[in-house]
Enzyme design. Structure first.
Site, PDB file in Angstrom:
ATOM      1  N   SER A 140      -4.740 -15.552  -6.916  1.00 55.25           N
ATOM      2  CA  SER A 140      -4.468 -14.722  -8.484  1.00 55.25           C
ATOM      3  C   SER A 140      -2.995 -15.469  -8.386  1.00 55.25           C
ATOM      4  CB  SER A 140      -3.347 -13.593  -7.509  1.00 55.25           C
ATOM      5  OG  SER A 140      -3.406 -12.359  -8.050  1.00 55.25           O
ATOM      6  N   TYR A 153      -0.367  -8.207  -0.977  1.00 60.25           N
ATOM      7  CA  TYR A 153      -2.087  -9.011  -1.280  1.00 60.25           C
ATOM      8  C   TYR A 153      -1.110 -10.655  -1.072  1.00 60.25           C
ATOM      9  CZ  TYR A 153      -4.609  -9.797  -4.967  1.00 60.25           C
ATOM     10  OH  TYR A 153      -5.561 -10.295  -6.446  1.00 60.25           O
TER      11      TYR A 153
END
Length: 256
Positions: A140, A153
């Site tokens: 990400s 996350y």
């Protein structure tokens, strides 16, 4: 369309989103794709679209014992893998900087330990491949700078990226390449729950096409969209301004 063809490929998190789009495009390109996910009905629907090329392998990457069984089933279907795409992931946001151990464990169980579980199964099969093996991890762009509410996350994806970067070094002599994919916002069932603007968001099919182009070129890192990547890297270079001025404005707690 993918230029990878004739390969045995295992994709986790294939029942929806990016994983589903990758599985369909790779199958269409002539690869045998072992599609994994927890939703057996969704996997069955996916594999029905190309039953000659798509094989369902239902599993939960965070379940240690379940992954051992998934490994036995996979080895009963193939003697080797040319590629594994580590796509299974989850996201939970932290509100008001309240660090809940259970939340962090849930996120890390999938995003980090799920990767370890998958690689434990995949590595011996990659070593038996006739062609050069390939590990692809879906990370990400959230790892470039600290973002509001992304403590769990972002940390899990940063840990996954470091794991893969280290494996790239240790597996070089075994002729196994490693690619880290760092996407921005992609329209998937997971991001559909986001309650904030998602700049430069794209659909999963477009994201899969970009990823497969990078995979075919054996790129070390695949990042997109470039506008978001460049913006976040600029923020990292100007970290003082980012953390003192820009990032706090994104924190909705500061807007109340």
């Amino acid at each position: 369309m993918a230029s990878v063809s004739g390969a045995n490929i295992w994709i986790t998190g294939a029942s929806s989103g990016i994983g589903r789009a990758l599985a369909l495009q790779l199958a269409e390109a002539g690869n045998t794709v072992f599609a994994s996910g927890r939703n057996e009905a969704a996997l069955a629907g996916l594999c029905a679209q190309n039953p000659q090329r798509l094989v369902a392998l239902a599993c939960d990457v965070s379940d240690d014992n379940g992954m051992e069984e998934a490994g036995r089933r996979l080895r009963s279907m193939t003697d080797s893998l040319d590629m594994v795409i580590l796509n299974a992931g989850t996201c939970e946001y932290v509100d008001n900087a309240e660090l809940d151990n259970a939340l962090f464990r849930r996120v890390f169980a999938v995003n980090l330990f799920g990767v370890v579980n998958t690689l434990t199964v995949a590595k011996p099969l990659l070593q038996k491949a006739q062609r050069r093996g390939h590990i692809v991890g879906i990370g990400s762009l959230s790892t470039v700078v600290g973002l509001p509410r992304a403590e769990a996350y972002g940390a899990s994806k940063a840990a996954m990226q470091y794991l893969l970067d280290s494996l790239r070094v240790d597996l070089a002599h075994e002729k196994i390449d490693v690619t880290v994919v760092r996407p921005g916002f992609v329209e998937t069932p997971m991001t559909a729950a986001n309650d904030f603007p998602m700049p430069f968001a794209m659909d999963a099919e477009r994201a899969a096409t970009i990823i497969l182009r990078g995979i075919a070129g054996r790129q070390r890192v695949v990042e997109f969209p470039l506008r978001l990547s460049w913006s976040l890297k600029l923020a990292a270079l100007c970290s003082g301004l980012w953390y003192r001025v820009a990032a706090p404005r994104l924190n909705r707690a500061n807007k109340l």
